[in-house]
Design a protein around this motif. Structure first.
Motif, PDB file in Angstrom:
ATOM      1  N   ASP A 214       0.807  -1.215   0.000  1.00 41.03           N
ATOM      2  CA  ASP A 214       0.000   0.000   0.000  1.00 41.03           C
ATOM      3  C   ASP A 214       0.849   1.277   0.000  1.00 41.03           C
ATOM      4  OD1 ASP A 214      -2.184  -1.705   0.193  1.00 41.03           O
ATOM      5  OD2 ASP A 214      -2.167  -1.654   2.373  1.00 41.03           O
ATOM      6  N   GLY A 215       2.170   1.128   0.030  1.00 41.02           N
ATOM      7  CA  GLY A 215       3.022   2.305   0.040  1.00 41.02           C
ATOM      8  C   GLY A 215       3.047   3.036   1.367  1.00 41.02           C
ATOM      9  N   VAL A 216       2.547   2.389   2.411  1.00 40.47           N
ATOM     10  CA  VAL A 216       2.516   3.028   3.735  1.00 40.47           C
ATOM     11  C   VAL A 216       3.887   2.904   4.382  1.00 40.47           C
ATOM     12  CG1 VAL A 216       1.502   2.917   6.049  1.00 40.47           C
ATOM     13  CG2 VAL A 216       0.075   2.527   4.029  1.00 40.47           C
ATOM     14  N   HIS A 217       4.465   4.053   4.789  1.00 39.58           N
ATOM     15  CA  HIS A 217       5.768   3.929   5.461  1.00 39.58           C
ATOM     16  C   HIS A 217       5.714   4.144   6.960  1.00 39.58           C
ATOM     17  CE1 HIS A 217       6.183   8.310   5.336  1.00 39.58           C
ATOM     18  NE2 HIS A 217       5.921   8.280   4.058  1.00 39.58           N
TER      19      HIS A 217
ATOM     20  N   ALA B 248     -17.614 -20.059  28.021  1.00 42.67           N
ATOM     21  CA  ALA B 248     -16.974 -20.289  29.321  1.00 42.67           C
ATOM     22  C   ALA B 248     -15.470 -20.100  29.140  1.00 42.67           C
ATOM     23  CB  ALA B 248     -17.284 -21.699  29.806  1.00 42.67           C
ATOM     24  N   LEU B 249     -14.999 -18.895  29.431  1.00 39.60           N
ATOM     25  CA  LEU B 249     -13.594 -18.566  29.206  1.00 39.60           C
ATOM     26  C   LEU B 249     -12.852 -18.550  30.534  1.00 39.60           C
ATOM     27  CD1 LEU B 249     -14.119 -15.628  26.676  1.00 39.60           C
ATOM     28  CD2 LEU B 249     -13.920 -18.089  26.210  1.00 39.60           C
ATOM     29  N   LEU B 250     -11.637 -19.044  30.517  1.00 42.24           N
ATOM     30  CA  LEU B 250     -10.853 -19.104  31.753  1.00 42.24           C
ATOM     31  C   LEU B 250      -9.946 -17.891  31.914  1.00 42.24           C
ATOM     32  CD1 LEU B 250      -9.992 -22.913  31.614  1.00 42.24           C
ATOM     33  CD2 LEU B 250     -11.738 -21.778  33.005  1.00 42.24           C
ATOM     34  N   ALA B 251      -9.486 -17.343  30.802  1.00 40.68           N
ATOM     35  CA  ALA B 251      -8.645 -16.141  30.865  1.00 40.68           C
ATOM     36  C   ALA B 251      -8.690 -15.431  29.521  1.00 40.68           C
ATOM     37  CB  ALA B 251      -7.202 -16.508  31.208  1.00 40.68           C
ATOM     38  N   VAL B 252      -8.621 -14.103  29.553  1.00 41.44           N
ATOM     39  CA  VAL B 252      -8.621 -13.291  28.336  1.00 41.44           C
ATOM     40  C   VAL B 252      -7.602 -12.184  28.507  1.00 41.44           C
ATOM     41  CG1 VAL B 252      -9.975 -11.793  26.817  1.00 41.44           C
ATOM     42  CG2 VAL B 252     -11.096 -13.719  27.969  1.00 41.44           C
ATOM     43  N   ARG B 253      -6.922 -11.849  27.421  1.00 41.39           N
ATOM     44  CA  ARG B 253      -5.993 -10.730  27.464  1.00 41.39           C
ATOM     45  C   ARG B 253      -6.072  -9.982  26.130  1.00 41.39           C
ATOM     46  NH1 ARG B 253      -0.336 -10.601  30.594  1.00 41.39           N
ATOM     47  NH2 ARG B 253      -1.771 -11.350  32.166  1.00 41.39           N
ATOM     48  N   VAL B 254      -6.289  -8.686  26.200  1.00 42.34           N
ATOM     49  CA  VAL B 254      -6.348  -7.845  24.997  1.00 42.34           C
ATOM     50  C   VAL B 254      -5.353  -6.702  25.167  1.00 42.34           C
ATOM     51  CG1 VAL B 254      -7.791  -6.361  23.553  1.00 42.34           C
ATOM     52  CG2 VAL B 254      -8.798  -8.387  24.642  1.00 42.34           C
ATOM     53  N   ILE B 255      -4.456  -6.556  24.207  1.00 42.98           N
ATOM     54  CA  ILE B 255      -3.480  -5.459  24.238  1.00 42.98           C
ATOM     55  C   ILE B 255      -3.580  -4.728  22.907  1.00 42.98           C
ATOM     56  CG2 ILE B 255      -1.036  -4.834  24.475  1.00 42.98           C
ATOM     57  CD1 ILE B 255      -0.647  -7.650  25.738  1.00 42.98           C
ATOM     58  N   HIS B 256      -3.697  -3.401  22.947  1.00 42.22           N
ATOM     59  CA  HIS B 256      -3.737  -2.621  21.703  1.00 42.22           C
ATOM     60  C   HIS B 256      -2.742  -1.485  21.824  1.00 42.22           C
ATOM     61  CE1 HIS B 256      -5.156  -0.765  18.071  1.00 42.22           C
ATOM     62  NE2 HIS B 256      -6.111  -1.656  17.934  1.00 42.22           N
ATOM     63  N   ARG B 257      -1.907  -1.333  20.821  1.00 39.08           N
ATOM     64  CA  ARG B 257      -0.924  -0.254  20.850  1.00 39.08           C
ATOM     65  C   ARG B 257      -1.495   1.031  20.250  1.00 39.08           C
ATOM     66  NH1 ARG B 257       4.570  -2.178  18.372  1.00 39.08           N
ATOM     67  NH2 ARG B 257       5.334  -0.250  19.335  1.00 39.08           N
ATOM     68  N   VAL B 258      -0.958   2.161  20.693  1.00 41.70           N
ATOM     69  CA  VAL B 258      -1.305   3.471  20.145  1.00 41.70           C
ATOM     70  C   VAL B 258      -0.008   4.230  19.867  1.00 41.70           C
ATOM     71  CG1 VAL B 258      -3.554   3.629  21.258  1.00 41.70           C
ATOM     72  CG2 VAL B 258      -1.529   4.445  22.471  1.00 41.70           C
ATOM     73  N   GLY B 259      -0.127   5.353  19.146  1.00 43.73           N
ATOM     74  CA  GLY B 259       1.052   6.152  18.830  1.00 43.73           C
ATOM     75  C   GLY B 259       1.644   5.756  17.498  1.00 43.73           C
ATOM     76  N   PRO B 260       2.901   6.153  17.247  1.00 39.72           N
ATOM     77  CA  PRO B 260       3.524   5.904  15.942  1.00 39.72           C
ATOM     78  C   PRO B 260       3.951   4.449  15.760  1.00 39.72           C
ATOM     79  CG  PRO B 260       5.057   7.037  17.410  1.00 39.72           C
ATOM     80  CD  PRO B 260       3.755   6.931  18.155  1.00 39.72           C
ATOM     81  N   LEU B 261       3.672   3.892  14.570  1.00 41.92           N
ATOM     82  CA  LEU B 261       4.017   2.505  14.246  1.00 41.92           C
ATOM     83  C   LEU B 261       4.504   2.442  12.801  1.00 41.92           C
ATOM     84  CD1 LEU B 261       0.837   0.804  15.765  1.00 41.92           C
ATOM     85  CD2 LEU B 261       3.142   0.685  16.720  1.00 41.92           C
ATOM     86  N   VAL B 262       5.293   1.419  12.497  1.00 45.05           N
ATOM     87  CA  VAL B 262       5.773   1.233  11.125  1.00 45.05           C
ATOM     88  C   VAL B 262       5.401  -0.167  10.644  1.00 45.05           C
ATOM     89  CG1 VAL B 262       7.676   2.869  11.381  1.00 45.05           C
ATOM     90  CG2 VAL B 262       8.043   0.448  11.900  1.00 45.05           C
ATOM     91  N   PRO B 263       5.397  -0.390   9.302  1.00 47.08           N
ATOM     92  CA  PRO B 263       5.041  -1.711   8.771  1.00 47.08           C
ATOM     93  C   PRO B 263       5.850  -2.824   9.450  1.00 47.08           C
ATOM     94  CG  PRO B 263       5.103  -0.156   6.985  1.00 47.08           C
ATOM     95  CD  PRO B 263       5.616   0.572   8.215  1.00 47.08           C
TER      96      PRO B 263
ATOM     97  N   GLU C  14       0.868   7.364   6.769  1.00 42.82           N
ATOM     98  CA  GLU C  14       1.776   8.245   6.020  1.00 42.82           C
ATOM     99  C   GLU C  14       2.219   7.506   4.768  1.00 42.82           C
ATOM    100  OE1 GLU C  14       2.569  11.300   6.945  1.00 42.82           O
ATOM    101  OE2 GLU C  14       1.731  11.266   8.975  1.00 42.82           O
ATOM    102  N   THR C  15       1.979   8.115   3.600  1.00 42.26           N
ATOM    103  CA  THR C  15       2.386   7.507   2.334  1.00 42.26           C
ATOM    104  C   THR C  15       3.199   8.532   1.554  1.00 42.26           C
ATOM    105  OG1 THR C  15       0.574   8.306   0.953  1.00 42.26           O
ATOM    106  CG2 THR C  15       0.106   6.378   2.316  1.00 42.26           C
ATOM    107  N   PRO C  16       3.844   8.100   0.458  1.00 41.43           N
ATOM    108  CA  PRO C  16       4.603   9.071  -0.352  1.00 41.43           C
ATOM    109  C   PRO C  16       3.736  10.222  -0.848  1.00 41.43           C
ATOM    110  CG  PRO C  16       5.205   6.834  -0.956  1.00 41.43           C
ATOM    111  CD  PRO C  16       4.026   6.722  -0.019  1.00 41.43           C
ATOM    112  N   GLU C  17       2.420   9.987  -0.985  1.00 42.69           N
ATOM    113  CA  GLU C  17       1.517  11.047  -1.461  1.00 42.69           C
ATOM    114  C   GLU C  17       0.995  11.922  -0.315  1.00 42.69           C
ATOM    115  OE1 GLU C  17       0.813   7.648  -2.524  1.00 42.69           O
ATOM    116  OE2 GLU C  17       2.264   8.128  -4.084  1.00 42.69           O
TER     117      GLU C  17
END
Lengths: 153, 84
Positions: free
Chosen positions: A41-44, A71-86, A125-128
């Motif tokens: 996708d050209g995403v940098h 019937a779940l014994l354990a759950v864990r959800v982690i989501h990152r925020v901020g700047p990320l790269v491919p 963020e892309t080249p365009e």
């Protein structure tokens, strides 16, 4: 913590092991890891914006909803925020149950609802130049199919 | 009635602000009425009009236009979410 929103990366191995650490009733652990997709996708780079407070609450609500369905014994959800790269990890969902059925189903359910209900927004963020990612109808469809399914156990 | 209003993502950029505290006439009793009130500012604020796919939350819970508002509420407007 069951739900975490953080800038830092996470260790999939450590997070997965934590789901069954110290217990012997877990027979199945299903995990999902979402990554920043870039090359085609050209995403940098991208930035993840969120709504502090509502984000954590909405993720906790989604986990609570999953626990009423399976019937779940354990759950864990982690989501990152901020700047990320491919290639960066964005999201981790891990579910422990007695059997694979509920673990697989609940993991997919949590991701489908996270995609449509948790207040995160991606700016690429892309080249365009920079562009906000548009929501996809297919994500709404994926979440909607759970509304008329009581359980896929 | 005084409300805190938050704007996120592309909407925040278009409006040029992320947060405001507004004292409103009492007749603005729902999310839909608040949308209409803000739209009357004209120009970019018309993005908040119904049909433009801007979502709302009241006190950090997703809310429809008919949702009631009370003094002190935190109302947020934002585009459809794109996390995961």
């Amino acid at each position: 913590m069951e739900v975490r929103v953080q800038e830092d990366d996470f260790d999939v191995g450590a997070e997965t092991r934590a789901l069954s650490a110290g217990r012997t009733d877990v027979g199945a652990v299903a995990t999902f890891v979402g990554l920043v997709r870039g090359a085609s996708d050209g995403v940098h780079s991208m930035t993840l914006e969120h709504y502090p407070g509502m984000t954590e609450q909405s993720l906790a609500d989604i986990v609570a909803e999953a626990k009423t369905r399976w019937a779940l014994l354990a759950v864990r959800v982690i989501h990152r925020v901020g700047p990320l790269v491919p290639g960066d990890q964005i999201v981790f969902v891990g579910v422990a149950g007695q059997h694979r059925g509920e673990a697989f189903a609940a993991c997919e359910f949590i991701m489908d609802f996270l995609k449509t209900r948790a207040p995160f927004w991606k700016k690429e963020e892309t080249p365009e130049g920079a562009r906000w990612v548009d929501a996809r109808d297919t994500d709404d469809d994926a979440a909607a199919r759970w509304l008329d399914v009581e359980s896929r156990r | 009635m005084t409300l805190t209003i938050l704007y996120f993502a592309s909407l925040r950029e278009a409006l040029g602000q992320s947060r405001e505290v507004l004292a409103l006439p009492d007749e603005i009793g729902t999310v839909g009425a608040l949308r209409h009130y803000l739209c009357e500012r004209g120009d970019v604020w018309s993005r908040l009009a119904p049909g433009n796919n801007v979502r709302a939350a009241v006190n950090q819970q997703m809310a429809r236009d008919e949702a009631a508002l009370q003094g002190g509420d935190e109302v947020a407007f934002f585009p459809p979410v794109t996390g995961g």
